[in-house]
Design an enzyme around this catalytic site. Structure first.
Site, PDB file in Angstrom:
ATOM      1  N   SER A   1      35.876  57.526  58.244  1.00  0.00           N
ATOM      2  CA  SER A   1      34.684  56.781  58.629  1.00  0.00           C
ATOM      3  C   SER A   1      34.292  55.899  57.449  1.00  0.00           C
ATOM      4  CB  SER A   1      33.564  57.770  58.955  1.00  0.00           C
ATOM      5  OG  SER A   1      32.349  57.089  59.201  1.00  0.00           O
TER       6      SER A   1
ATOM      7  N   LYS B   1      37.566  54.272  61.493  1.00  0.00           N
ATOM      8  CA  LYS B   1      36.280  54.041  62.160  1.00  0.00           C
ATOM      9  C   LYS B   1      35.429  53.240  61.197  1.00  0.00           C
ATOM     10  CE  LYS B   1      32.328  57.234  62.540  1.00  0.00           C
ATOM     11  NZ  LYS B   1      31.926  58.571  63.021  1.00  0.00           N
TER      12      LYS B   1
ATOM     13  N   LYS C   1      31.501  51.649  60.525  1.00  0.00           N
ATOM     14  CA  LYS C   1      30.103  51.656  60.925  1.00  0.00           C
ATOM     15  C   LYS C   1      29.702  50.223  61.247  1.00  0.00           C
ATOM     16  CE  LYS C   1      28.980  56.014  60.162  1.00  0.00           C
ATOM     17  NZ  LYS C   1      28.490  56.869  61.257  1.00  0.00           N
TER      18      LYS C   1
ATOM     19  N   ASP D   1      31.253  52.890  65.100  1.00  0.00           N
ATOM     20  CA  ASP D   1      30.130  53.819  65.274  1.00  0.00           C
ATOM     21  C   ASP D   1      28.838  53.082  64.948  1.00  0.00           C
ATOM     22  OD1 ASP D   1      28.349  55.920  65.405  1.00  0.00           O
ATOM     23  OD2 ASP D   1      29.312  57.143  63.837  1.00  0.00           O
TER      24      ASP D   1
ATOM     25  N   GLU E   1      31.258  54.536  69.415  1.00  0.00           N
ATOM     26  CA  GLU E   1      30.474  55.761  69.245  1.00  0.00           C
ATOM     27  C   GLU E   1      28.977  55.438  69.219  1.00  0.00           C
ATOM     28  OE1 GLU E   1      31.855  57.974  65.854  1.00  0.00           O
ATOM     29  OE2 GLU E   1      30.183  59.379  65.898  1.00  0.00           O
TER      30      GLU E   1
ATOM     31  N   ASP F   1      27.670  60.991  70.107  1.00  0.00           N
ATOM     32  CA  ASP F   1      27.463  61.821  68.914  1.00  0.00           C
ATOM     33  C   ASP F   1      26.015  62.319  68.978  1.00  0.00           C
ATOM     34  OD1 ASP F   1      26.796  62.709  66.342  1.00  0.00           O
ATOM     35  OD2 ASP F   1      27.774  61.096  65.266  1.00  0.00           O
TER      36      ASP F   1
ATOM     37  N   LYS G   1      29.818  68.055  66.297  1.00  0.00           N
ATOM     38  CA  LYS G   1      29.468  68.406  64.918  1.00  0.00           C
ATOM     39  C   LYS G   1      28.839  69.781  64.953  1.00  0.00           C
ATOM     40  CE  LYS G   1      28.738  63.706  63.217  1.00  0.00           C
ATOM     41  NZ  LYS G   1      27.715  62.660  62.971  1.00  0.00           N
TER      42      LYS G   1
ATOM     43  N   GLY H   1      31.833  64.195  61.007  1.00  0.00           N
ATOM     44  CA  GLY H   1      31.517  64.610  59.642  1.00  0.00           C
ATOM     45  C   GLY H   1      30.102  64.229  59.284  1.00  0.00           C
TER      46      GLY H   1
END
Ligand code: OSB
Ligand code: MG
Length: 368
Positions: free
Chosen positions: A135, A161, A163, A188, A213, A238, A262, A290
């Site tokens: 990520s 991934k 952000k 995400d 995400e 998520d 998670k 994570g």
């Protein structure tokens, strides 16, 4: 098994690289580690709450408070058959899943150690090697983003991934698809968009992403349903999934096609496994998210990721991507193929480094 004591420690750990999401930039983590004593054996868990309530409603301080004032009195001196009994003992407390998971996961480690088996075997895990993605936080420039992706691919990671947030998505994806046309790529948003952003989210279909995400609000299942109907790219939830029932609702409504599990967000290993099994029955793949964990939480994540339906690469990566020096030994390492090999030592399989932990502890409470 008799639950004898709980030691809470707050440790401060500075990230190797600051991590930026749509909601904040993290430079240093404030992490609670839990050490539970069960029949004379120590089990370790980690609290995954952030320093702020900007990802989910809990933060480091609410967790410390809830653990000390409510959860510990419900567990102190109790006899249980298994860590699977902990969740029900904490039932009177509504929510506060990250606080609950902190102690629940610690009892799982202790149970596995008492039984002298690895935690992943105790929970019914099957994989001996787990696939890893990374990520990558929001970067100031496209060059910096591209060179970071290049470095992570060279290290072997199987998917990237990034952000995103409004205005920091299309140029980023254009650049990455130009530089890396064939990689497994996803984004995400951490709830940075609104239903009105549908036209923009539709543009993301052009970059053949594995998934998007959590584009919408942290508790907005209905909105995700509305946009999933209009998108080719699968939505992964998520922030929206805190309970088994929310996972059931999301799947049956069609609000997502993939779920990120998670441990902290869902309240520990028992609930994670229930949601995992539910997703498996419905043909919904899951992966392990994570929370910038130290080695203790990372080890717990590795154990969970051995369950069969964790079929997509997770956000669980090498210790050295986060910390100059981790709190466990050995540190978590990743193979050149972008996998983590699961250890066969009892419990979480990685030993807490007590000297290192005490040197970074800023407060401690021994509860009996
Ligand atoms: O949404 O997955 C997330 C970190 C903090 C809060 C939320 C998230 C993340 C990450 C980091 O994506 C994953 C990692 O631990 O590397
Ligand atoms: Mg996320």
């Amino acid at each position: 098994m008799r639950i004898q004591s709980l030691t809470l420690r707050e440790v401060h750990l500075k990230l190797v690289t600051p991590f930026e999401t749509s909601f904040e930039r993290t430079i240093e983590r404030r992490i609670i580690l839990a050490e539970v004593q069960v029949d004379g054996v120590s089990g370790w868990g980690e609290c995954t709450a952030g320093e702020t309530p900007f990802y989910s409603p809990e933060d480091t301080d609410t967790c410390w408070h809830i653990l000390k004032k409510y959860l510990w009195p419900m567990l102190r001196g109790r006899e249980v058959n298994s860590a699977a009994d902990i969740w029900d003992l904490l039932d009177q407390v509504r929510g506060h899943n990250m606080a609950k998971a902190t102690v629940e996961t610690a009892v799982w480690d202790a149970e596995a150690k008492l039984k002298r088996i690895p935690l992943w075997k105790l929970i019914g895990g099957e994989r001996t090697e787990i696939p890893c993605g990374v990520s990558i936080g929001i970067k100031d420039s496209l060059d910096e983003l591209s060179s970071t992706v290049k470095k992570e691919l060279a290290a072997g990671y199987q998917r990237i991934k990034i952000k995103i947030k409004p205005g920091k998505e299309i140029p980023q994806l254009q650049r990455l698809r130009q530089d890396f046309p064939n990689i497994k790529l996803m984004v995400d948003a951490n709830s940075a968009y609104r239903l009105e952003d549908l036209p923009l989210l539709k543009q993301l279909d052009a970059y053949y992403l594995m998934m998007i995400e959590q584009p919408l609000g942290w508790d907005d299942l209905f909105g995700h349903l509305a946009i999933q109907k209009q998108l080719h790219t699968p939505i992964c939830l998520d922030e929206c999934i805190h309970t088994y029932e929310q996972a059931e609702a999301a799947i049956s409504l069609g609000a997502c096609k993939i779920i990120n599990i998670k441990l902290g967000r869902v309240g520990g290993l028992l609930q994670a496994k229930r949601i995992h099994d539910l997703c498996q029955r419905h043909g919904v793949p899951v992966w392990c998210g994570g929370m910038l964990e130290s080695g203790i939480g990372r080890a717990q994540n590795i154990a969970m990721s051995t369950l069969a339906n964790f079929s997509l690469p997770g956000d669980v990566t090498a210790s050295s991507r986060y910390w100059h020096e981790d709190v466990i030994t050995p540190e978590v390492t990743v193979t050149p193929q972008g996998t983590i090999r699961v250890l066969d030592a009892p419990g979480i399989g990685f030993a807490p480094r007590l000297d290192r932990i005490s040197s970074i502890t800023v407060r401690q409470d021994h509860l009996t």
